[in-house]
Design an enzyme around this catalytic site. Structure first.
Site, short mmCIF file in Angstrom:
data_model
loop_
_atom_site.label_atom_id
_atom_site.label_comp_id
_atom_site.label_asym_id
_atom_site.label_seq_id
_atom_site.Cartn_x
_atom_site.Cartn_y
_atom_site.Cartn_z
N LEU A 139 3.12 -3.73 15.15
CA LEU A 139 3.53 -3.22 16.47
C LEU A 139 2.43 -3.48 17.49
O LEU A 139 2.70 -3.70 18.67
CB LEU A 139 3.78 -1.71 16.33
CG LEU A 139 4.65 -1.02 17.36
CD1 LEU A 139 6.01 -1.71 17.45
CD2 LEU A 139 4.84 0.45 16.96
N GLN A 180 0.85 -1.19 0.00
CA GLN A 180 0.00 0.00 0.00
C GLN A 180 0.89 1.24 0.00
O GLN A 180 0.40 2.35 -0.16
CB GLN A 180 -0.90 0.03 1.24
CG GLN A 180 -1.85 -1.15 1.35
CD GLN A 180 -2.59 -1.10 2.66
OE1 GLN A 180 -3.68 -0.51 2.76
NE2 GLN A 180 -2.02 -1.69 3.68
N HIS A 231 -1.39 1.24 -4.42
CA HIS A 231 -1.78 2.65 -4.24
C HIS A 231 -0.86 3.59 -5.00
O HIS A 231 -0.83 4.79 -4.71
CB HIS A 231 -1.78 3.03 -2.75
CG HIS A 231 -2.84 2.35 -1.97
ND1 HIS A 231 -2.84 2.31 -0.59
CD2 HIS A 231 -3.94 1.64 -2.35
CE1 HIS A 231 -3.90 1.64 -0.18
NE2 HIS A 231 -4.58 1.21 -1.21
N CYS A 281 -4.38 12.74 -20.45
CA CYS A 281 -4.21 11.70 -21.47
C CYS A 281 -3.78 10.35 -20.89
O CYS A 281 -3.66 9.36 -21.63
CB CYS A 281 -3.18 12.17 -22.51
SG CYS A 281 -1.48 12.11 -21.90
C1 BV8 Z 1 -11.60 2.13 -3.51
C2 BV8 Z 1 -2.57 7.39 -1.26
C3 BV8 Z 1 -13.36 1.45 -4.95
C4 BV8 Z 1 -1.14 7.50 -1.51
C5 BV8 Z 1 -3.99 6.00 0.08
C6 BV8 Z 1 -16.31 1.41 3.59
C7 BV8 Z 1 -16.08 0.09 3.24
C8 BV8 Z 1 -15.22 -0.25 2.20
C9 BV8 Z 1 -14.54 0.77 1.51
C10 BV8 Z 1 -14.76 2.07 1.87
C11 BV8 Z 1 -15.65 2.41 2.88
N1 BV8 Z 1 -15.66 3.76 2.98
C12 BV8 Z 1 -14.81 4.29 2.07
C13 BV8 Z 1 -14.26 3.28 1.38
C14 BV8 Z 1 -13.28 3.38 0.32
C15 BV8 Z 1 -11.91 3.78 0.82
C16 BV8 Z 1 -11.59 3.33 2.22
O1 BV8 Z 1 -11.19 2.20 2.47
N2 BV8 Z 1 -11.71 4.27 3.17
C17 BV8 Z 1 -11.42 3.95 4.55
C18 BV8 Z 1 -10.80 5.16 5.22
C19 BV8 Z 1 -12.70 3.48 5.21
N3 BV8 Z 1 -10.98 3.10 -0.06
C20 BV8 Z 1 -10.69 3.67 -1.24
O2 BV8 Z 1 -11.13 4.73 -1.60
C21 BV8 Z 1 -9.78 2.88 -2.15
N4 BV8 Z 1 -10.44 2.76 -3.42
O3 BV8 Z 1 -12.19 1.67 -2.55
O4 BV8 Z 1 -12.10 2.09 -4.81
C22 BV8 Z 1 -13.13 -0.03 -4.91
C23 BV8 Z 1 -13.54 -0.77 -3.79
C24 BV8 Z 1 -13.31 -2.16 -3.77
C25 BV8 Z 1 -12.72 -2.77 -4.87
C26 BV8 Z 1 -12.34 -1.98 -5.95
C27 BV8 Z 1 -12.52 -0.61 -5.97
C28 BV8 Z 1 -8.47 3.61 -2.39
C29 BV8 Z 1 -7.67 3.61 -1.10
C30 BV8 Z 1 -6.29 4.20 -1.38
C31 BV8 Z 1 -6.22 5.54 -0.74
N5 BV8 Z 1 -4.86 6.06 -0.86
N6 BV8 Z 1 -2.81 6.56 -0.08
C32 BV8 Z 1 -0.49 8.06 -0.30
O5 BV8 Z 1 -0.70 9.27 -0.06
O6 BV8 Z 1 0.19 7.30 0.39
S1 BV8 Z 1 -4.37 5.15 1.52
C33 BV8 Z 1 -3.24 5.43 2.75
O7 BV8 Z 1 -3.63 4.56 3.84
C34 BV8 Z 1 -1.86 4.98 2.40
O8 BV8 Z 1 -1.72 4.57 1.07
C35 BV8 Z 1 -1.63 3.78 3.32
O9 BV8 Z 1 -0.92 2.81 2.69
C36 BV8 Z 1 -3.01 3.35 3.53
C37 BV8 Z 1 -3.24 2.37 4.60
O10 BV8 Z 1 -2.65 2.83 5.78
P1 BV8 Z 1 -1.56 1.89 6.48
O11 BV8 Z 1 -0.51 1.58 5.46
O12 BV8 Z 1 -2.24 0.76 7.13
O13 BV8 Z 1 -0.92 2.89 7.51
P2 BV8 Z 1 -1.55 3.33 8.91
O14 BV8 Z 1 -0.83 4.56 9.35
O15 BV8 Z 1 -3.04 3.35 8.80
O16 BV8 Z 1 -1.15 2.14 9.90
C38 BV8 Z 1 0.22 1.93 10.22
C39 BV8 Z 1 0.29 0.57 10.87
O17 BV8 Z 1 1.65 0.25 11.09
C40 BV8 Z 1 -0.41 0.51 12.23
O18 BV8 Z 1 -1.13 -0.69 12.32
C41 BV8 Z 1 0.77 0.51 13.23
O19 BV8 Z 1 0.47 -0.24 14.38
C42 BV8 Z 1 1.83 -0.17 12.42
N7 BV8 Z 1 3.20 0.19 12.79
C43 BV8 Z 1 3.67 1.43 13.12
N8 BV8 Z 1 5.00 1.35 13.35
C44 BV8 Z 1 5.37 0.05 13.15
C45 BV8 Z 1 4.23 -0.69 12.79
N9 BV8 Z 1 4.26 -2.00 12.53
C46 BV8 Z 1 5.46 -2.62 12.62
N10 BV8 Z 1 6.61 -1.98 12.94
C47 BV8 Z 1 6.61 -0.66 13.22
N11 BV8 Z 1 7.76 -0.05 13.55
#
Ligand code: BV8
Length: 230
Positions: free
Chosen positions: A199, A88, A106, A117
């Site tokens: 984590l 992701q 992503h 285009c």
């Molecule tokens: C889509 C852009 C249609 C680039 C990103 C309800 C149900 C289902 C879907 C939805 C819904 N409501 C809305 C939706 C759609 C939406 C969605 O899911 N919204 C969420 C908020 C509810 N999804 C979309 O819009 C996606 N498209 O659905 O199209 C479709 C649907 C199905 C099938 C086909 C088509 C598009 C989503 C992409 C959005 N773009 N990023 C950028 O700027 O980076 S998302 C953004 O969050 C990042 O890309 C990131 O990768 C992503 C996920 O976050 P995480 O990677 O998990 O990071 P996070 O900070 O959240 O967590 C960090 C984790 O690491 C934690 O667990 C922490 O404990 C851990 N951690 C921290 N330190 C460590 C560690 N682990 C180990 N070691 C460490 N040291």
């Protein structure tokens, strides 16, 4: 031979100095997601969005793979069966660590896309709203990343790999963004053994057979060594 699919999130790059999104002080607390990671936000203020991605591109350029990225590259090199990383993340740290079989569902900070285009080219360090597209000349350039509401990349290939996986791991992802958040449940239902390495527990923890808690740079190399039987 065992097919392995691994989904990674921002947590795998945290120890390389790149911010996560939803942890304390995370990116979405400093920049409202609606303003910088949606097509509507980009239409409203393309300059703000380019500045957001320019800053992250610069930060990512200075980051190095950590032992977790390197362990996954070792797994791909030494495991006899297929290893697919579905990330992701938009940084290039898996490739920098030596992984080759990587899908950026992503998109990528180092990619540029023309909104008019569809032309793609390597992103320059800094992008601006009125940069002309090298293909059609329109001032419609954007980072080649997938915003909320947009279709993630290569979903068919990802879902086919999940359906055939013998082993599925989710590393450093909060399990809050779909469709990636549902992959653990799907892979498990299709017969894979599923492991979550994080984590702390995530929103999807209940979908996994096994959990390895700790920083990725510690728990991922240990897990890879076990998978390789070493
Ligand atoms: C889509 C852009 C249609 C680039 C990103 C309800 C149900 C289902 C879907 C939805 C819904 N409501 C809305 C939706 C759609 C939406 C969605 O899911 N919204 C969420 C908020 C509810 N999804 C979309 O819009 C996606 N498209 O659905 O199209 C479709 C649907 C199905 C099938 C086909 C088509 C598009 C989503 C992409 C959005 N773009 N990023 C950028 O700027 O980076 S998302 C953004 O969050 C990042 O890309 C990131 O990768 C992503 C996920 O976050 P995480 O990677 O998990 O990071 P996070 O900070 O959240 O967590 C960090 C984790 O690491 C934690 O667990 C922490 O404990 C851990 N951690 C921290 N330190 C460590 C560690 N682990 C180990 N070691 C460490 N040291």
């Amino acid at each position: 031979m065992e097919k392995i699919v691994i989904v990674t999130g921002a947590g795998i790059s945290a120890e390389s100095g790149l911010g996560t999104f939803r942890d304390a002080g995370g990116i979405w607390q400093r920049y409202p997601l609606e303003d910088v990671a949606t097509p509507e936000g980009f239409a409203r203020d393309p300059g703000l969005v380019h500045a957001f991605y320019n800053a992250r591109r610069a930060q990512a350029a200075g980051a190095r793979p950590n032992p977790a990225h390197l362990a996954l590259a070792r797994l791909e090199a030494e495991h006899a069966g297929e290893v697919l990383i579905v990330t992701q993340n938009v940084d290039g740290l898996h490739e920098a660590a030596g992984s080759r079989n990587v899908i950026h569902m992503h998109g990528r900070l180092n990619g540029a896309l023309c909104g008019a285009c569809g032309h793609r080219w390597p992103a320059p360090p800094e992008m601006a709203p009125d940069d002309p597209c090298p293909g059609c000349g329109a001032p419609a350039t954007r980072p080649d990343v997938v915003w909320f509401g947009e279709m993630p990349y290569e979903l068919d290939r990802i879902e086919a790999a999940l359906a055939e996986a013998d082993l599925f791991a989710a590393i450093g992802t909060s399990g809050q963004v779909y469709p990636a958040a549902a992959y653990g449940e799907f892979a498990g239902r299709m017969g894979a053994h599923t492991v979550e390495l994080n984590l702390e527990p995530s929103a999807a923890s209940r979908d996994f057979h096994e959990h390895r808690q700790g920083p990725a740079s510690e728990v991922v190399p240990v897990w890879v060594a076990e998978v390789l039987g070493k």
